[in-house]
Design an enzyme around this catalytic site. Sequence first.
Site, mmCIF file in Angstrom:
data_model
loop_
_atom_site.group_PDB
_atom_site.id
_atom_site.type_symbol
_atom_site.label_atom_id
_atom_site.label_comp_id
_atom_site.label_asym_id
_atom_site.label_seq_id
_atom_site.Cartn_x
_atom_site.Cartn_y
_atom_site.Cartn_z
ATOM 1 N N GLY A 82 0.824 -1.204 0.000
ATOM 2 C CA GLY A 82 0.000 0.000 0.000
ATOM 3 C C GLY A 82 0.857 1.253 0.000
ATOM 4 O O GLY A 82 2.042 1.226 0.368
ATOM 5 N N CYS A 83 0.272 2.359 -0.426
ATOM 6 C CA CYS A 83 1.033 3.606 -0.576
ATOM 7 C C CYS A 83 1.475 4.164 0.779
ATOM 8 O O CYS A 83 2.669 4.441 0.993
ATOM 9 C CB CYS A 83 0.216 4.637 -1.354
ATOM 10 S SG CYS A 83 -1.444 4.950 -0.723
ATOM 11 N N TYR A 84 0.526 4.348 1.691
ATOM 12 C CA TYR A 84 0.909 4.803 3.034
ATOM 13 C C TYR A 84 1.903 3.824 3.664
ATOM 14 O O TYR A 84 2.822 4.216 4.377
ATOM 15 C CB TYR A 84 -0.322 4.851 3.943
ATOM 16 C CG TYR A 84 -1.238 6.031 3.772
ATOM 17 C CD1 TYR A 84 -0.781 7.338 3.924
ATOM 18 C CD2 TYR A 84 -2.601 5.838 3.522
ATOM 19 C CE1 TYR A 84 -1.659 8.417 3.811
ATOM 20 C CE2 TYR A 84 -3.477 6.909 3.412
ATOM 21 C CZ TYR A 84 -3.008 8.208 3.559
ATOM 22 O OH TYR A 84 -3.868 9.267 3.460
ATOM 23 N N VAL A 85 1.672 2.531 3.384
ATOM 24 C CA VAL A 85 2.494 1.485 3.996
ATOM 25 C C VAL A 85 3.942 1.607 3.562
ATOM 26 O O VAL A 85 4.868 1.476 4.372
ATOM 27 C CB VAL A 85 1.934 0.099 3.627
ATOM 28 C CG1 VAL A 85 2.758 -0.992 4.294
ATOM 29 C CG2 VAL A 85 0.463 -0.001 4.017
ATOM 30 N N ALA B 50 5.520 4.295 2.499
ATOM 31 C CA ALA B 50 6.134 5.476 3.122
ATOM 32 C C ALA B 50 6.482 5.216 4.586
ATOM 33 O O ALA B 50 7.569 5.556 5.057
ATOM 34 C CB ALA B 50 5.190 6.685 3.006
#
Lengths: 339, 339, 339, 339
Positions: free
Chosen positions: A150-153, A155
């Site tokens: 995932g994107c937030y993950v 980062a």
Amino acid sequence: MSGKIKIGIVGATGYTGAELVRLLLDHPLAEIRCLTTTSAAGQDLAGIYPFLRPRFSQTLVEYKLDEVKNLDMVFICLPHGKSMEIAPELVNAGVKVIDLGADFRFRDLAAYEQAYQKHAAPEMNAQAVYGLPEYHRARLKKARLVANPGCYVTAATLALKPIVDGLAYLPGSIIIDAKSGVSGAGRALRQDTHFLEVYTNFSAYKIGAHRHQPEIEQNIGDSVVFVPQLLPVNRGILATIYVKLREKLSTEDALAVLRQKYRDEPFVRVVDEPPTLKDALGSNYCLISAKIVGDGGQLVLLSVLDNLVKGASGQAVQNMNIMFDLPETMGLERPALNP
Amino acid sequence: MSGKIKIGIVGATGYTGAELVRLLLDHPLAEIRCLTTTSAAGQDLAGIYPFLRPRFSQTLVEYKLDEVKNLDMVFICLPHGKSMEIAPELVNAGVKVIDLGADFRFRDLAAYEQAYQKHAAPEMNAQAVYGLPEYHRARLKKARLVANPGCYVTAATLALKPIVDGLAYLPGSIIIDAKSGVSGAGRALRQDTHFLEVYTNFSAYKIGAHRHQPEIEQNIGDSVVFVPQLLPVNRGILATIYVKLREKLSTEDALAVLRQKYRDEPFVRVVDEPPTLKDALGSNYCLISAKIVGDGGQLVLLSVLDNLVKGASGQAVQNMNIMFDLPETMGLERPALNP
Amino acid sequence: MSGKIKIGIVGATGYTGAELVRLLLDHPLAEIRCLTTTSAAGQDLAGIYPFLRPRFSQTLVEYKLDEVKNLDMVFICLPHGKSMEIAPELVNAGVKVIDLGADFRFRDLAAYEQAYQKHAAPEMNAQAVYGLPEYHRARLKKARLVANPGCYVTAATLALKPIVDGLAYLPGSIIIDAKSGVSGAGRALRQDTHFLEVYTNFSAYKIGAHRHQPEIEQNIGDSVVFVPQLLPVNRGILATIYVKLREKLSTEDALAVLRQKYRDEPFVRVVDEPPTLKDALGSNYCLISAKIVGDGGQLVLLSVLDNLVKGASGQAVQNMNIMFDLPETMGLERPALNP
Amino acid sequence: MSGKIKIGIVGATGYTGAELVRLLLDHPLAEIRCLTTTSAAGQDLAGIYPFLRPRFSQTLVEYKLDEVKNLDMVFICLPHGKSMEIAPELVNAGVKVIDLGADFRFRDLAAYEQAYQKHAAPEMNAQAVYGLPEYHRARLKKARLVANPGCYVTAATLALKPIVDGLAYLPGSIIIDAKSGVSGAGRALRQDTHFLEVYTNFSAYKIGAHRHQPEIEQNIGDSVVFVPQLLPVNRGILATIYVKLREKLSTEDALAVLRQKYRDEPFVRVVDEPPTLKDALGSNYCLISAKIVGDGGQLVLLSVLDNLVKGASGQAVQNMNIMFDLPETMGLERPALNP
């Protein structure tokens, strides 16, 4: 591998699909053979995304196994629950698969099922490799099915993992205050992504209840407080992360741990000054910095990436390069767009 | 008080000065008599701020005591260090003074001097009343000199003070992740407020080193971690605040503490759903919400206000109303501008 | 008129409805009694528009004549075709009506029907007064039904009408290159108002085919070329208007014609310098300037207003003030919001 | 040409300099050898533009002929008046030169001197080739000094030139209503590019008095009315152009003229639907469309490009490719960034 990689994108009309096309057009060995859709069959993807028109024209088709089983590589850009319906047949047909959705991201099926839904392909899940190259490169080389993070993950994990592994910190103290551009919310029509709901605005959502939280917790092996927030911009994630340390350290100590880990990584840059959202815009780079505040026991991490590139489609291409034994940076080294 | 309040604004060309004019034009008892400047004497303020033209025209003059000593009320909108040079002579001339700068915000002069500079008017400082009406209303009624709080400080204090006073929490655990629109940075030309540095961007600055941090700490009586960040918008602050509790509570418990405190406050609203930045845009309202996450021991507070209104000039007018024994809401009840 | 004006808003959930509420909350003689909706009956308008929460709470109901026939004033904020279904019964019940839609804007029914649809209330149409106070004030005083002008139309007409009436120009030469913020497109979900379609973007639409074109042509008595364009902002219209003159004039000549016409108008300001979009933001003012370029025969007009205020709800309140013999500026003199 | 092209950029700290670096990093035969500055010698360009950091690091030096005279290619990114001071010595040293400024854009020195200043190198000016490849490709192949066109000029000329050459139109009737993102105004600090002056705003400037007007007039051989306007975005130009025709034509007639001219051009795309600003963002493409409105005698052209790419640095690289006999598209075919 001789010749070009024959590629299919399943669910190509969303932002991650269009971003894959954008990136693959610059990849010297990529050949986009098939784009599928459930809603727009017969249309040209460049009609939906006019920015592609000057470079690209391809008609969308409905997904059929026969259409894609002879390809080398399929990217799945479907909502969760849909990928696990087709990934097994693709893998079994010998196609390499990268799933940009969540269906194969959890080693612990119970964690997946609590956050998402009943899992329909537990055996295939056991074979999937988590697509964070900085931590799973060796396994990715041989993977048949990759679960793109995932994107937030991405980062949060890239910033936190070296700290959690390398410094004495207080378990349960980690707070991730994350901010994302609107493209993370997708292209479907919703009141909360109407221009006038977002412009001049900023808001928190799914406080302590976002599905990326258990994925981050899986990656770092600790519970976190996670608050996602919506920035009035198109792209980019900046995560401000707070970690309580057990010892008093200097900013330089914290930066050294990060630099040590990422010294040879092509797409992670540890920087002295706080990175800003625009530093990564349009690029596959993740920029990380650290600062110790107060009396020395509080660490603040900043992690910046483009949610559609290193947070999704760029990382997927990076994983493809690894799976096909290509230089990992192929087609991905373009700098950010600025101003 | 019979008739109108004769008002001067010292340092009128900055954003807080122009915002005072905007607000006072809607105040039925306000009469703007004098606008001073160090840089633009002889110009019309409406030439600098064309949005005022349809309603207002007044020539800026240089500050002289004689020009303002017969006024009822002077707002000082000067950089820190400058207010303390003129506030004493104004107060001693019988003018009521509200200083929108930092010079009189600290009860502890050492704290001021550490964050800012040597203090030139310690006796006057002892007389100043801190202008947060929700906590100092009684003293403000008789104040001759009011120190208007900082913008971040107002947002953070209004959310935190009832919690710190009313719940068992872990001292030293408070983290304030604050986001502000660009008007907080002022109108002076700086590379970091060039349109192209801010647009599509988001960034943290002065991590753990912002001068509003000790002011917040003074107000709540505990140390905090404070990370200010710049939103690509014109106005507004949203502070996401993390507090570790000593007991397990429900979201409703936390909201009840806030509601109890602010039940009768005209400009603080406790809301169930997360407030967004736009909810306060252009208005004097501060909107606060709370959520308990995780296992019940972690509180997340959200506090939203317009940095130029409740965070500066609106709060100053609210303080003026109190000092002149007017209805506290006079001229300040306009709703936010939306969309 | 003794006491307050009892007001209903039919179709209150759109932007013009919410803007009417915002403006009427500042009007000392307005009392909002009834808000109707077809889609959200039973909901609180402040739940749909949280920015209203600190000041306002009222439950939406379905439209019934009995609910509104005893009110003094009804604003209709419905799509075209719907107003003409209910305006007659309201007017006949003795309620004063202002229609913010297009149904009663055309004196020539054929022009209406070509641009919109078959007209269902031609007799009522004959009674309607066109609500541009600067040109129809006398008739508005006695009007029972007012047709509030279109947003682009107000901007264009206020700039063009004095020129067309007062200068020798070349008929057929008028070009209106107009730019509008997104709120002109309404709140309904459409792909082209998704945040990511508009942000960092700018586009033309309905080139030579927008329904405001015949309304402008009616007002000025000449055909025009009209190109509307979408600005990536929330509010505001700036129209750049080109007129070929038959004689060589100076900029001052053109400004003099405008100033002569609008000298005593409370909401039209003729300015020397080019007005910018923000000069009118949130206010009821229209700002107009003029410049002669080239060899003296080409006039460029600039006209700025807020599409939701002078372009819609503010003008409607101005018309209400006229209809109820109140000071025309009551509740409408607030300056723009800036920065 | 064997090996890489050794490149210098004179005046590298402005936006066109940084954009050249961004583009040349993707060019397989470009080697950036020297970056000069008058203000920041000794600094790393990647310190000024952090977005370059992940890919690039090079120290800025002061300009000295000895430093650059052995390079193959120098791009000059200096303000007008400065290029003509150094271009002659570079050309005479055998370096190929592309000037992104205005000094060598005018064949008629009087026109240059009226718009800009006294010309210091008239003989060199006579040798310069105007760098619009679509019209001067043959001469560019042998050019030693290329004058890269202005950004507005490129957008306007590419749309207008085929029309002016191929259709019967009314001379003196052309109106160019142009809108540009802020990067066209450069990076220097000015009040009018402060974030808060531009955000939520839109404005016209230099009406009928912009220096790109005589350059457009030179290219098309007719006078024009030119009104530049500032969009609240980072990049991009959209020009809406009005031409009065002498005959009644259909939209398809007009599109056919454009398609005929640009059929084989790699970077100009004639499109049926109105192009939007974002369609070109970050790319070297210019998108043009046409529509006939009214009774058939009024043509509306839309022309879109990225002012920093096809409007400046991308066109410069395209010219470089031509001068070095490389494929004209080398390094320039990346699609736009979207969303």
